[in-house]
Design a protein around this motif. Structure first.
Motif, short mmCIF file in Angstrom:
data_model
loop_
_atom_site.label_atom_id
_atom_site.label_comp_id
_atom_site.label_asym_id
_atom_site.label_seq_id
_atom_site.Cartn_x
_atom_site.Cartn_y
_atom_site.Cartn_z
N GLY A 28 0.75 -1.23 0.04
CA GLY A 28 -0.09 -0.18 0.03
C GLY A 28 0.87 1.24 -0.12
O GLY A 28 0.86 2.06 0.92
N GLY A 29 1.61 1.42 -0.92
CA GLY A 29 2.61 2.61 -1.21
C GLY A 29 3.86 2.42 -0.35
O GLY A 29 4.17 1.30 0.06
N ASN A 30 4.65 3.45 -0.81
CA ASN A 30 6.01 3.30 -0.37
C ASN A 30 6.47 3.02 1.07
O ASN A 30 7.25 2.66 1.69
CB ASN A 30 7.13 4.37 -0.97
N SER A 31 5.70 3.90 1.83
CA SER A 31 5.77 4.09 3.29
C SER A 31 5.45 2.62 3.92
O SER A 31 6.34 1.88 4.64
CB SER A 31 4.83 4.99 3.81
N GLN A 32 4.49 2.02 3.32
CA GLN A 32 4.21 0.48 3.90
C GLN A 32 5.12 -0.17 3.44
O GLN A 32 5.68 -1.23 4.08
CB GLN A 32 2.83 0.14 3.38
N ALA A 33 5.97 -0.19 2.16
CA ALA A 33 6.98 -0.83 1.89
C ALA A 33 8.17 -0.80 2.75
O ALA A 33 8.98 -1.89 3.00
CB ALA A 33 7.36 -0.61 0.31
N LEU A 34 8.27 0.60 3.11
CA LEU A 34 9.48 0.86 4.10
C LEU A 34 9.26 0.03 5.26
O LEU A 34 10.39 -0.46 6.00
CB LEU A 34 9.68 2.25 4.27
N ASP A 35 8.00 0.11 5.68
CA ASP A 35 7.56 -0.55 6.93
C ASP A 35 7.82 -2.10 6.92
O ASP A 35 8.66 -2.71 7.74
CB ASP A 35 6.10 -0.32 7.06
N LEU A 36 7.48 -2.74 5.97
CA LEU A 36 7.77 -4.20 5.72
C LEU A 36 9.45 -4.60 5.46
O LEU A 36 9.66 -5.45 6.13
CB LEU A 36 7.12 -4.55 4.30
N ALA A 37 9.93 -3.52 4.91
CA ALA A 37 11.54 -3.81 4.73
C ALA A 37 12.34 -3.71 5.89
O ALA A 37 13.24 -4.46 6.20
CB ALA A 37 12.03 -2.76 3.56
N SER A 38 11.79 -2.89 6.86
CA SER A 38 12.08 -2.84 8.16
C SER A 38 11.75 -4.10 9.09
O SER A 38 12.83 -4.36 10.02
CB SER A 38 11.60 -1.51 8.98
N VAL A 39 11.14 -4.73 8.77
CA VAL A 39 10.67 -6.02 9.42
C VAL A 39 11.45 -7.36 8.75
O VAL A 39 12.12 -8.19 9.46
CB VAL A 39 9.17 -6.28 9.50
#
Ligand code: PLP
Length: 228
Positions: A85-96
């Motif tokens: 759901g967008g780049n911010s959510q992708a960064l959140d996922l990458a952080s996990v």
């Protein structure tokens, strides 16, 4: 005029709201989205309303791969893609997925304000790397790599937020070399890669290596509609 911001964050007519990066209301394609939705649901089957697959609908991924291949001028295959759901959510996922609490991550300084919050939410230790007119400072990056082993480098290579500059092609190549030599991931926020007025920015990180050292994040927020 006194500007009151409306409930959806949009500025009143005649005012440009620099407080948020979103398309102006007159650019949002309501009619096209309405037509596309009607045409989709005309032939939709019940499974369209079920969970679907984790990485994203196969038909959408195939069409996204064609879109990126045409725009990036480099073959992008659908099995390299994962929908968020967008780049911010992708960064959140990458952080996990790519880091553990307590890990160090490198972030350009300054950077997209929400990125700091997302990375901190995951207990990551943020080390700032300065930027100049040519983008990420390679000297500073190399220096930081002497004392740290980052889980990843979060970078906004094209039309940086907030600086607006593009990291040069030569610097990007050097960052990729360093990631491959020293074994860290580049998490490239390429949200503005397809949003330019005149000259194209240098090639996206997502097209630069097949080594698996790059996660390239793109978004339709700025080129279509953030609400999608
Ligand atoms: C650098 C950067 N990344 C990500 C975003 C947000 O992207 P998305 O709406 O896809 O989460 C913005 C929006 O302002 C941004 O400037």
């Amino acid at each position: 005029m006194t500007a009151t911001v409306t409930f959806d964050g949009a500025a009143p007519a005649g005012t440009i709201n620099f407080g948020i990066g979103q398309p102006s209301a007159d650019l949002l394609p309501v009619d096209l989205v309405r037509q596309a939705s009607m045409s989709f649901f005309d032939s939709a089957q019940p499974f369209e309303l079920n969970y679907g697959v984790t990485e994203g609908d196969a038909r959408f991924l195939a069409s996204l791969a064609d879109f990126l291949t045409a725009r990036y001028g480099n073959t992008v295959s659908s099995d390299e893609l994962f929908v968020t759901g967008g780049n911010s959510q992708a960064l959140d996922l990458a952080s996990v997925v790519f880091a553990r609490p307590g890990d160090t991550v490198f972030v350009e300084e300054p950077s997209y304000f929400l990125a700091f919050q997302i990375l901190r939410d995951h207990g990551l230790n943020i080390v700032g790397i300065p930027v100049d007119d040519d983008g990420l400072s390679i000297d500073a990056l190399q220096q930081a790599l002497v004392t740290h082993k980052p889980a990843f480098l979060y970078t906004i290579p094209s039309f940086h937020n907030p600086g607006g500059q593009c990291t040069t092609a030569a610097r990007r190549r050097r960052v990729v070399e360093l990631a491959e030599q020293l074994d860290f991931l580049i998490v490239a926020d390429e949200v503005y890669q397809l949003l330019y007025y005149y000259d194209l920015p240098p090639p996206a990180y997502g097209t630069m290596t097949a080594s698996g050292k790059v996660v390239s994040m793109g978004s339709f927020s700025k080129i279509l509609a953030p609400g999608l």
